[in-house]
Write a protein that holds these residues in place. Sequence first.
Motif, PDB file in Angstrom:
ATOM      1  N   UNK A  31       3.290 -16.606  -4.425  1.00 31.57           N
ATOM      2  CA  UNK A  31       2.687 -17.198  -3.239  1.00 31.57           C
ATOM      3  C   UNK A  31       2.782 -18.708  -3.250  1.00 31.57           C
ATOM      4  N   UNK A  32       2.511 -19.318  -4.404  1.00 32.15           N
ATOM      5  CA  UNK A  32       2.634 -20.778  -4.533  1.00 32.15           C
ATOM      6  C   UNK A  32       4.045 -21.238  -4.177  1.00 32.15           C
ATOM      7  N   UNK A  33       5.037 -20.443  -4.589  1.00 34.16           N
ATOM      8  CA  UNK A  33       6.442 -20.774  -4.324  1.00 34.16           C
ATOM      9  C   UNK A  33       6.878 -20.394  -2.909  1.00 34.16           C
ATOM     10  N   UNK A  34       5.962 -19.772  -2.129  1.00 32.07           N
ATOM     11  CA  UNK A  34       6.310 -19.337  -0.781  1.00 32.07           C
ATOM     12  C   UNK A  34       7.248 -18.148  -0.769  1.00 32.07           C
ATOM     13  N   UNK A  35       7.183 -17.317  -1.823  1.00 29.13           N
ATOM     14  CA  UNK A  35       8.169 -16.251  -1.989  1.00 29.13           C
ATOM     15  C   UNK A  35       7.558 -14.866  -2.160  1.00 29.13           C
ATOM     16  N   UNK A  36       6.282 -14.691  -1.789  1.00 30.01           N
ATOM     17  CA  UNK A  36       5.685 -13.368  -1.972  1.00 30.01           C
ATOM     18  C   UNK A  36       6.005 -12.417  -0.825  1.00 30.01           C
ATOM     19  N   UNK A  37       6.216 -12.935   0.374  1.00 21.03           N
ATOM     20  CA  UNK A  37       6.330 -12.069   1.544  1.00 21.03           C
ATOM     21  C   UNK A  37       7.466 -11.051   1.464  1.00 21.03           C
ATOM     22  N   UNK A  38       8.605 -11.323   0.791  1.00 28.26           N
ATOM     23  CA  UNK A  38       9.609 -10.252   0.683  1.00 28.26           C
ATOM     24  C   UNK A  38       9.103  -9.028  -0.078  1.00 28.26           C
ATOM     25  N   UNK A  39       8.201  -9.230  -1.025  1.00 24.30           N
ATOM     26  CA  UNK A  39       7.621  -8.105  -1.746  1.00 24.30           C
ATOM     27  C   UNK A  39       6.810  -7.220  -0.801  1.00 24.30           C
ATOM     28  N   UNK A  40       6.085  -7.862   0.112  1.00 25.09           N
ATOM     29  CA  UNK A  40       5.320  -7.102   1.091  1.00 25.09           C
ATOM     30  C   UNK A  40       6.252  -6.365   2.051  1.00 25.09           C
ATOM     31  N   UNK A  41       7.325  -7.025   2.440  1.00 24.37           N
ATOM     32  CA  UNK A  41       8.289  -6.382   3.329  1.00 24.37           C
ATOM     33  C   UNK A  41       8.886  -5.142   2.681  1.00 24.37           C
ATOM     34  N   UNK A  42       9.113  -5.190   1.391  1.00 30.06           N
ATOM     35  CA  UNK A  42       9.672  -4.027   0.706  1.00 30.06           C
ATOM     36  C   UNK A  42       8.736  -2.831   0.806  1.00 30.06           C
ATOM     37  N   UNK A  43       7.439  -3.058   0.731  1.00 29.54           N
ATOM     38  CA  UNK A  43       6.467  -1.967   0.852  1.00 29.54           C
ATOM     39  C   UNK A  43       6.533  -1.330   2.238  1.00 29.54           C
ATOM     40  N   UNK A  44       6.774  -2.149   3.243  1.00 28.16           N
ATOM     41  CA  UNK A  44       6.909  -1.616   4.600  1.00 28.16           C
ATOM     42  C   UNK A  44       8.214  -0.852   4.775  1.00 28.16           C
ATOM     43  N   UNK A  45       9.281  -1.395   4.216  1.00 28.86           N
ATOM     44  CA  UNK A  45      10.582  -0.766   4.362  1.00 28.86           C
ATOM     45  C   UNK A  45      10.687   0.543   3.581  1.00 28.86           C
ATOM     46  N   UNK A  46       9.912   0.656   2.510  1.00 30.68           N
ATOM     47  CA  UNK A  46      10.011   1.816   1.625  1.00 30.68           C
ATOM     48  C   UNK A  46       8.608   2.288   1.220  1.00 30.68           C
ATOM     49  N   UNK A  47       7.937   3.055   2.098  1.00 27.00           N
ATOM     50  CA  UNK A  47       6.580   3.518   1.772  1.00 27.00           C
ATOM     51  C   UNK A  47       6.517   4.331   0.479  1.00 27.00           C
ATOM     52  N   UNK A  48       7.607   5.013   0.137  1.00 29.85           N
ATOM     53  CA  UNK A  48       7.619   5.762  -1.130  1.00 29.85           C
ATOM     54  C   UNK A  48       7.492   4.799  -2.309  1.00 29.85           C
ATOM     55  N   UNK A  49       8.140   3.649  -2.211  1.00 30.27           N
ATOM     56  CA  UNK A  49       7.980   2.629  -3.252  1.00 30.27           C
ATOM     57  C   UNK A  49       6.536   2.121  -3.285  1.00 30.27           C
ATOM     58  N   UNK A  50       5.952   1.893  -2.106  1.00 25.95           N
ATOM     59  CA  UNK A  50       4.567   1.418  -2.043  1.00 25.95           C
ATOM     60  C   UNK A  50       3.624   2.370  -2.758  1.00 25.95           C
ATOM     61  N   UNK A  51       3.929   3.682  -2.683  1.00 23.83           N
ATOM     62  CA  UNK A  51       3.063   4.683  -3.308  1.00 23.83           C
ATOM     63  C   UNK A  51       3.420   4.961  -4.762  1.00 23.83           C
ATOM     64  N   UNK A  52       4.515   4.374  -5.235  1.00 24.35           N
ATOM     65  CA  UNK A  52       4.932   4.595  -6.621  1.00 24.35           C
ATOM     66  C   UNK A  52       4.067   3.780  -7.569  1.00 24.35           C
TER      67      UNK A  52
END
Length: 319
Positions: free
Chosen positions: A178-199
């Motif tokens: 977050x400090x580096x302004x780079x956390x949001x792609x991790x959140x996007x991955x959870x949206x793109x792949x709900x199975x990953x979010x639940x892993x």
Amino acid sequence: MDRRDFLGSCASIAGAAALAACGVASGKQAATTETNAFAALRRYAPTAFGRIAYVQRGSGPAALFLHGLPLNGFHWRDSLQRLSPHRRCIAPDFMGMGYTDSPERQDLSPQAQTDMLAAFLDRLGIASADIVANDSGGAIAQLFAVQHPERVRTLLLTNCDVHENCPPPQMLNSIQAGVAGAYHPKMQRHLDDPAYARSDKGIIGATYMEPDAVADATIEYYFRPLVASAKRRSQLNRYLAALLANPLLAIEPDLRRLSTPTRMVWGTGDVLFPVAWANWLDRTLPGSRGVRLVEGGKLFWPEERPDVIAEEAKSLWGI
């Protein structure tokens, strides 16, 4: 097996498959209906901190339900349903989370969130409230209680930041992103792949007892607004970055004087906020009403066990 038996078996298998498919479809439809129904209840309170999104159910004395990162008020939907006969139950979304709309450069620190809650209650004409909190919302609840003790009738704290464990060390990589302004792609991955979010590598898998029961529609309702625009992606990163500084160490003397009736209800399966910190609160708070353990409960167990939240809240409220 003759041809008639074979065909009968095939029909049975096909029927079972069809029923299973109907069950999955029905479950998805129910989850979508639930998020849509909750969204239809959403209201906005204009404040100096922006338009604060909230859902309200019931009437009478107010009860304030505070969510954690990266959720929103939907976390408390079933608790609101159970407790609305007894309280005016209100679940706001924090700045930078959920559906609250704050100015782009709004301070998102725990102290700013605390100040926002005071303005939010003022806007709704609420002098005092019972507070129920989880995760980072619990840190804000503690700050609010020591800074506005006259506005807090009771505290019900579930797994959350406490004293030196704010933030927990397991969060530091995410905070640094977050400090580096780079956390949001991790959140996007959870949206793109709900199975990953639940892993076991995903947020849902790490924080729910039964991650497979968390529907895609629920993941969408929680995470979509966090990456919906450049402004929201920036605020997600800054929300995380603001967690780096611990605001709770400074209020230990105030907590030791806090007489507000407080109950800790703590999941035992949470690696971020171990039971030892519930016990620390129990020893530290003069108004402590003890600790109840929820066996196997991970961080977001209150969403899965609203019956426990309702039971403990009513007991603390004297109902």
